[in-house]
Design a protein around this motif. Structure first.
Motif, PDB file in Angstrom:
ATOM      1  N   GLY A   1       0.802  -1.231   0.000  1.00  0.00           N
ATOM      2  CA  GLY A   1       0.000   0.000   0.000  1.00  0.00           C
ATOM      3  C   GLY A   1       0.830   1.273   0.000  1.00  0.00           C
ATOM      4  O   GLY A   1       0.296   2.356  -0.246  1.00  0.00           O
ATOM      5  N   THR A   2       2.142   1.152   0.252  1.00  0.00           N
ATOM      6  CA  THR A   2       3.005   2.341   0.187  1.00  0.00           C
ATOM      7  C   THR A   2       3.594   2.517  -1.213  1.00  0.00           C
ATOM      8  O   THR A   2       4.246   3.515  -1.485  1.00  0.00           O
TER       9      THR A   2
ATOM     10  N   LEU B   1      -0.088  -3.157   5.281  1.00  0.00           N
ATOM     11  CA  LEU B   1       1.108  -3.824   5.811  1.00  0.00           C
ATOM     12  C   LEU B   1       2.303  -2.894   5.576  1.00  0.00           C
ATOM     13  O   LEU B   1       2.561  -2.508   4.435  1.00  0.00           O
TER      14      LEU B   1
ATOM     15  N   LEU C   1       6.806  -9.008   4.313  1.00  0.00           N
ATOM     16  CA  LEU C   1       6.502 -10.202   3.516  1.00  0.00           C
ATOM     17  C   LEU C   1       7.580 -11.269   3.650  1.00  0.00           C
ATOM     18  O   LEU C   1       7.330 -12.444   3.410  1.00  0.00           O
TER      19      LEU C   1
ATOM     20  N   LEU D   1      -0.468  -6.670  -3.185  1.00  0.00           N
ATOM     21  CA  LEU D   1       0.288  -5.930  -4.204  1.00  0.00           C
ATOM     22  C   LEU D   1       1.774  -5.918  -3.877  1.00  0.00           C
ATOM     23  O   LEU D   1       2.602  -5.591  -4.726  1.00  0.00           O
TER      24      LEU D   1
ATOM     25  N   ALA E   1       5.561  -6.402  -3.389  1.00  0.00           N
ATOM     26  CA  ALA E   1       6.567  -7.198  -4.106  1.00  0.00           C
ATOM     27  C   ALA E   1       7.868  -6.417  -4.158  1.00  0.00           C
ATOM     28  O   ALA E   1       7.855  -5.183  -4.110  1.00  0.00           O
TER      29      ALA E   1
ATOM     30  N   ALA F   1      -0.732  -4.541 -17.302  1.00  0.00           N
ATOM     31  CA  ALA F   1       0.388  -4.218 -18.204  1.00  0.00           C
ATOM     32  C   ALA F   1       1.301  -3.250 -17.442  1.00  0.00           C
ATOM     33  O   ALA F   1       1.060  -2.959 -16.263  1.00  0.00           O
ATOM     34  N   THR F   2       2.334  -2.747 -18.098  1.00  0.00           N
ATOM     35  CA  THR F   2       3.195  -1.748 -17.445  1.00  0.00           C
ATOM     36  C   THR F   2       2.334  -0.538 -17.088  1.00  0.00           C
ATOM     37  O   THR F   2       1.515  -0.086 -17.896  1.00  0.00           O
ATOM     38  N   VAL F   3       2.517  -0.042 -15.869  1.00  0.00           N
ATOM     39  CA  VAL F   3       1.565   0.960 -15.380  1.00  0.00           C
ATOM     40  C   VAL F   3       2.013   2.385 -15.729  1.00  0.00           C
ATOM     41  O   VAL F   3       3.169   2.770 -15.490  1.00  0.00           O
TER      42      VAL F   3
ATOM     43  N   VAL G   1      10.859   5.724  -2.754  1.00  0.00           N
ATOM     44  CA  VAL G   1      10.876   4.348  -3.252  1.00  0.00           C
ATOM     45  C   VAL G   1      12.162   4.097  -4.025  1.00  0.00           C
ATOM     46  O   VAL G   1      12.808   3.078  -3.893  1.00  0.00           O
TER      47      VAL G   1
HETATM   48  N1  LIG Z   1       4.090  -1.011 -11.888  1.00  0.00           N
HETATM   49  C1  LIG Z   1       3.977  -1.837 -12.911  1.00  0.00           C
HETATM   50  O1  LIG Z   1       4.270  -1.481 -14.067  1.00  0.00           O
HETATM   51  C2  LIG Z   1       3.453  -3.233 -12.660  1.00  0.00           C
HETATM   52  C3  LIG Z   1       3.040  -4.009 -13.751  1.00  0.00           C
HETATM   53  C4  LIG Z   1       2.559  -5.300 -13.519  1.00  0.00           C
HETATM   54  C5  LIG Z   1       2.480  -5.784 -12.219  1.00  0.00           C
HETATM   55  N2  LIG Z   1       2.904  -5.000 -11.182  1.00  0.00           N
HETATM   56  C6  LIG Z   1       2.814  -5.555  -9.819  1.00  0.00           C
HETATM   57  O2  LIG Z   1       2.023  -4.685  -9.033  1.00  0.00           O
HETATM   58  C7  LIG Z   1       2.439  -4.751  -7.679  1.00  0.00           C
HETATM   59  C8  LIG Z   1       2.691  -3.355  -7.153  1.00  0.00           C
HETATM   60  O3  LIG Z   1       3.628  -2.727  -8.009  1.00  0.00           O
HETATM   61  P1  LIG Z   1       4.088  -1.206  -7.793  1.00  0.00           P
HETATM   62  O4  LIG Z   1       4.461  -0.726  -9.134  1.00  0.00           O
HETATM   63  O5  LIG Z   1       3.103  -0.471  -6.997  1.00  0.00           O
HETATM   64  O6  LIG Z   1       5.412  -1.464  -6.949  1.00  0.00           O
HETATM   65  P2  LIG Z   1       6.252  -0.487  -5.995  1.00  0.00           P
HETATM   66  O7  LIG Z   1       5.886   0.938  -6.200  1.00  0.00           O
HETATM   67  O8  LIG Z   1       7.679  -0.889  -6.156  1.00  0.00           O
HETATM   68  O9  LIG Z   1       5.761  -0.919  -4.540  1.00  0.00           O
HETATM   69  C9  LIG Z   1       6.141  -2.142  -3.972  1.00  0.00           C
HETATM   70  C10 LIG Z   1       5.428  -2.272  -2.653  1.00  0.00           C
HETATM   71  O10 LIG Z   1       5.788  -3.542  -2.076  1.00  0.00           O
HETATM   72  C11 LIG Z   1       6.226  -3.305  -0.751  1.00  0.00           C
HETATM   73  N3  LIG Z   1       7.231  -4.279  -0.340  1.00  0.00           N
HETATM   74  C12 LIG Z   1       8.398  -4.602  -0.960  1.00  0.00           C
HETATM   75  N4  LIG Z   1       9.053  -5.518  -0.222  1.00  0.00           N
HETATM   76  C13 LIG Z   1       8.295  -5.775   0.877  1.00  0.00           C
HETATM   77  C14 LIG Z   1       8.437  -6.618   2.003  1.00  0.00           C
HETATM   78  N5  LIG Z   1       9.517  -7.399   2.179  1.00  0.00           N
HETATM   79  N6  LIG Z   1       7.454  -6.619   2.943  1.00  0.00           N
HETATM   80  C15 LIG Z   1       6.368  -5.817   2.819  1.00  0.00           C
HETATM   81  N7  LIG Z   1       6.165  -4.998   1.762  1.00  0.00           N
HETATM   82  C16 LIG Z   1       7.126  -4.980   0.804  1.00  0.00           C
HETATM   83  C17 LIG Z   1       6.830  -1.904  -0.767  1.00  0.00           C
HETATM   84  O11 LIG Z   1       6.872  -1.418   0.567  1.00  0.00           O
HETATM   85  P3  LIG Z   1       8.019  -0.412   1.117  1.00  0.00           P
HETATM   86  O12 LIG Z   1       7.363   0.947   1.109  1.00  0.00           O
HETATM   87  O13 LIG Z   1       8.301  -0.914   2.480  1.00  0.00           O
HETATM   88  O14 LIG Z   1       9.180  -0.513   0.180  1.00  0.00           O
HETATM   89  C18 LIG Z   1       5.806  -1.185  -1.637  1.00  0.00           C
HETATM   90  O15 LIG Z   1       4.677  -0.862  -0.878  1.00  0.00           O
HETATM   91  C19 LIG Z   1       3.665  -5.648  -7.648  1.00  0.00           C
HETATM   92  O16 LIG Z   1       3.239  -6.935  -7.277  1.00  0.00           O
HETATM   93  C20 LIG Z   1       4.143  -5.648  -9.087  1.00  0.00           C
HETATM   94  O17 LIG Z   1       4.803  -6.847  -9.408  1.00  0.00           O
HETATM   95  C21 LIG Z   1       3.381  -3.746 -11.365  1.00  0.00           C
END
Ligand SMILES: NC(=O)c1ccc[n+]([C@@H]2O[C@H](COP(=O)([O-])OP(=O)(O)OC[C@H]3O[C@@H](n4cnc5c(N)ncnc54)[C@H](OP(=O)(O)O)[C@@H]3O)[C@@H](O)[C@H]2O)c1
Length: 376
Positions: free
Chosen positions: A10-11, A32, A63, A87, A89, A189-191, A373
């Motif tokens: 969620g962050t 979380l 996680l 979400l 990862a 897809a890519t966001v 981030v």
């Molecule tokens: N963005 C895209 O283009 C895209 C495309 C397809 C799928 N996705 C999927 O969408 C989801 C969210 O992507 P996003 O782009 O929002 O990613 P993001 O901005 O990198 O955010 C990742 C999130 O996961 C949390 N996280 C990482 N490691 C963790 C751990 N060990 N324990 C608890 N939390 C943890 C981070 O928390 P912290 O604040 O603590 O770092 C953050 O809240 C992911 O599963 C990604 O694979 C993304």
């Protein structure tokens, strides 16, 4: 009807927008957080994104830890959650098998177990590569028989991030099927940035592509004229995620969140370049040649990208008819992807370029959480 939701990730970029959307709808959202002391910062960001900060609460956990590192009291509180959105990862290139598996696969398994045990609906984010079955077969995954996969070989081929996301998907399906849990998967897809503000976080792949273009590191268009990088705006994605969670017809279903009107990569770069007044590349460079160049570490550093990023550029087209019908049923309107791209380019240029990347000033508030981030 307002309910309690538990959100991992969620962050992050998509997560912030999801938390804002859910809390604006009146739902209580528990997030979380590895650093729960940053709740005030998250609440500020949620409010800026249009959410109701007073409805957002932190749950300390990780996680990577056994049973998500939850306290007994938090575990009890989470039983009130009707929906669990997963979400979270580790989203980066160059991750080892051990690192990416620990967070992305084991973490997903733990979240699925929690959701199933307490009978919450699980809404999980996958990735659109899971809908490209030809690609899956090419890298040694039979989607009908994933248990036969030689996972270490897949990690070697496509890198830790993508491999762990694929493995996490099948591992989670298996847990939820064994536990008879309710689950919906959304494959984005890519966001792309928000369709009205362009808001995006600095560490996002699309933001990195735009930054490379602005900084003159993109001399050629990766791939052929047929190649594209399918996109979806963050607001459309979040609306789909939230609607899935409350639609019983979506239990056991998967949804592809992808805008098939995304232009081919050359035109996409031209769209991005136009509002910034930079020249887009015109000539193509084959992915095979790019992969060879990027396998040389100084070149990869210079071009500020990785071979892993290239896998998401492809020629495959996807069938999004089911998503269109679902969105129509819920009154969700798909924004204009070209306009969203231009706004995203302007947002990145204004807020997410490091010193020397842009002549513009660093931003005020909107980039606060965003820039964090990237720096971790
Ligand atoms: N963005 C895209 O283009 C895209 C495309 C397809 C799928 N996705 C999927 O969408 C989801 C969210 O992507 P996003 O782009 O929002 O990613 P993001 O901005 O990198 O955010 C990742 C999130 O996961 C949390 N996280 C990482 N490691 C963790 C751990 N060990 N324990 C608890 N939390 C943890 C981070 O928390 P912290 O604040 O603590 O770092 C953050 O809240 C992911 O599963 C990604 O694979 C993304």
């Amino acid at each position: 009807m307002s309910v309690e939701c538990f959100v991992t990730g969620g962050t992050g970029f998509i997560g912030q927008h999801l938390v804002a959307h859910l809390s604006a709808q009146g739902h209580k959202v528990r997030v979380l957080m590895r650093r729960p002391e940053r709740l005030a910062e998250l609440r500020e960001q949620v409010a800026r994104l249009g959410g109701n900060a007073a409805q957002v609460f932190a749950v300390a956990g990780d996680l990577e830890r056994s049973e998500l590192g939850l306290s007994v009291a938090d575990r009890a509180r989470l039983r009130q959650a009707s929906i669990v959105f997963h979400l979270g990862a580790q989203f980066a290139w160059g991750l080892s098998l051990q690192q990416s598996r620990a967070v992305n696969v084991e973490g997903a398994r733990q979240v699925a177990l929690l959701a199933a045990e307490q009978k919450s609906r699980l809404v999980m984010i996958g990735g659109y590569m899971l809908k490209n079955h030809a690609h899956l077969r090419n890298i040694g995954i039979d989607p009908q028989r994933p248990q036969l996969t030689d996972w270490p070989a897949v990690y070697r081929q496509v890198g830790g991030y993508e491999a762990s996301k694929l493995e996490a998907h099948f591992a989670t399906l298996q847990v939820m099927s064994a536990q008879r849990g309710e689950m919906t998967v959304v494959h984005p897809a890519t966001v792309c940035g928000h369709s009205r503000t362009g808001h995006i976080l600095e560490g996002q792949p699309l933001a990195a592509l735009i930054r490379n273009l602005v900084q003159g590191k993109l001399a050629a268009v990766p791939g052929s004229p047929e190649h594209w990088l399918p996109l979806v705006t963050v607001d459309y994605l979040v609306e789909l995620l939230a609607a899935c969670a409350f639609d019983d017809a979506m239990i056991g279903q998967e949804l592809l969140a992808l805008d098939e009107r995304t232009p081919h990569l050359r035109e996409l770069l031209a769209q991005v370049a136009h509002p910034l007044g930079v020249k887009p590349p015109k000539h193509h460079l084959s992915l095979r040649l790019m992969k060879i160049l990027l396998s040389v570490p100084p070149i990869a550093r210079l071009l500020n990208t990785s071979v892993e990023a290239l896998d998401f550029i492809q020629t495959t087209r996807f069938d999004t008819a089911a998503t269109g019908q679902f969105a129509g049923r819920h009154g969700i309107v798909k924004p204009d992807i070209r306009e969203a791209l231009q706004l995203t380019a302007m947002f990145v240029n204004a807020h997410c370029l490091g010193k020397g990347g842009s002549t513009r000033q660093q931003p005020p508030v909107l980039c606060k959480l965003s820039c964090r981030v990237r720096r971790q």
